[in-house]
Design a protein around this motif. Structure first.
Motif, mmCIF file in Angstrom:
data_model
loop_
_atom_site.group_PDB
_atom_site.id
_atom_site.type_symbol
_atom_site.label_atom_id
_atom_site.label_comp_id
_atom_site.label_asym_id
_atom_site.label_seq_id
_atom_site.Cartn_x
_atom_site.Cartn_y
_atom_site.Cartn_z
ATOM 1 N N CYS A 1 40.889 50.826 34.879
ATOM 2 C CA CYS A 1 39.713 51.690 34.746
ATOM 3 C C CYS A 1 39.915 52.790 33.714
ATOM 4 N N THR B 1 41.839 54.493 30.034
ATOM 5 C CA THR B 1 42.279 54.156 28.681
ATOM 6 C C THR B 1 43.790 54.303 28.513
ATOM 7 N N ALA C 1 38.501 57.876 31.547
ATOM 8 C CA ALA C 1 37.815 56.662 31.985
ATOM 9 C C ALA C 1 37.453 55.829 30.762
ATOM 10 N N LYS C 2 37.433 54.523 30.925
ATOM 11 C CA LYS C 2 37.054 53.654 29.806
ATOM 12 C C LYS C 2 35.647 53.967 29.313
ATOM 13 N N SER C 3 34.810 54.501 30.201
ATOM 14 C CA SER C 3 33.446 54.853 29.791
ATOM 15 C C SER C 3 33.384 56.191 29.059
ATOM 16 N N LEU D 1 34.859 56.242 39.162
ATOM 17 C CA LEU D 1 35.723 55.530 38.222
ATOM 18 C C LEU D 1 35.783 54.040 38.540
ATOM 19 N N GLU E 1 32.226 52.256 38.080
ATOM 20 C CA GLU E 1 31.867 52.037 36.677
ATOM 21 C C GLU E 1 32.644 50.883 36.065
ATOM 22 N N GLU E 2 33.933 50.836 36.307
ATOM 23 C CA GLU E 2 34.746 49.777 35.713
ATOM 24 C C GLU E 2 34.410 48.421 36.313
ATOM 25 N N GLU E 3 34.284 48.357 37.626
ATOM 26 C CA GLU E 3 34.013 47.067 38.255
ATOM 27 C C GLU E 3 32.621 46.573 37.899
ATOM 28 N N SER F 1 31.121 47.207 34.997
ATOM 29 C CA SER F 1 31.145 46.817 33.585
ATOM 30 C C SER F 1 31.884 45.502 33.349
ATOM 31 N N THR F 2 32.709 45.082 34.295
ATOM 32 C CA THR F 2 33.470 43.840 34.097
ATOM 33 C C THR F 2 32.919 42.673 34.908
#
Length: 142
Positions: free
Chosen positions: A62, A64, A91-93, A127, A130-132, A134-135
């Motif tokens: 999640c 960078t 965060a990657k976002s 966190l 958002e990551e889950e 986006s993937t």
């Protein structure tokens, strides 16, 4: 033999330097680790492997970069340490992951055997969500 502030500070230097494996070498394989809260990482873990797989390794994708932990405060009472940590990454976002942790740690023979970890549940939930999201892979059934 009781744990000292200096020993706790030296132990946490491993995490501050990004050497999680050296830190976790000082944690019992059968550690009783509870992550408090109502977020996806919250729960009761009864082994080091279970804890690492379901927390540290779930957070990593999640972000960078690995979380940078900094020990802020240490309080000792016998074989119990209370530590405050600052955890930072991104965060990657794109937003700053700047979380504050408080861990209550019990030692036996200088090894961590029990932890109760408190943190900002909303930040961790955001966190992970958002990551889950986006993937996710969407399949066209047509």
């Amino acid at each position: 033999m009781k744990i000292t502030k200096e020993e706790v500070r030296n132990l946490f230097k491993h995490l501050e330097n990004g050497d999680a494996d050296s830190f976790f070498a000082n944690v019992s394989a059968n550690v009783d680790w509870t992550v408090m809260g109502t977020h996806p990482l919250a729960g009761h873990y009864t082994s080091l492997e279970d804890f690492r797989q379901n927390t540290f390794k779930r957070l990593a994708p999640c972000l960078t970069a690995p979380i940078q932990l900094v020990l802020k405060t240490v309080f000792i009472d016998g074989d119990t340490a209370i530590v405050e940590l600052q955890a930072t990454s991104q965060a990657k976002s794109g937003w700053d992951f700047d979380n504050q942790y408080c861990w209550i740690i019990e030692f036996r023979d200088k090894k961590i055997v029990r932890v109760r970890a408190y943190l900002d549940s909303n930040m961790v939930a955001r966190l992970i969500a958002e990551e889950e999201e986006s993937t996710k892979v969407y399949f066209n059934r047509g």
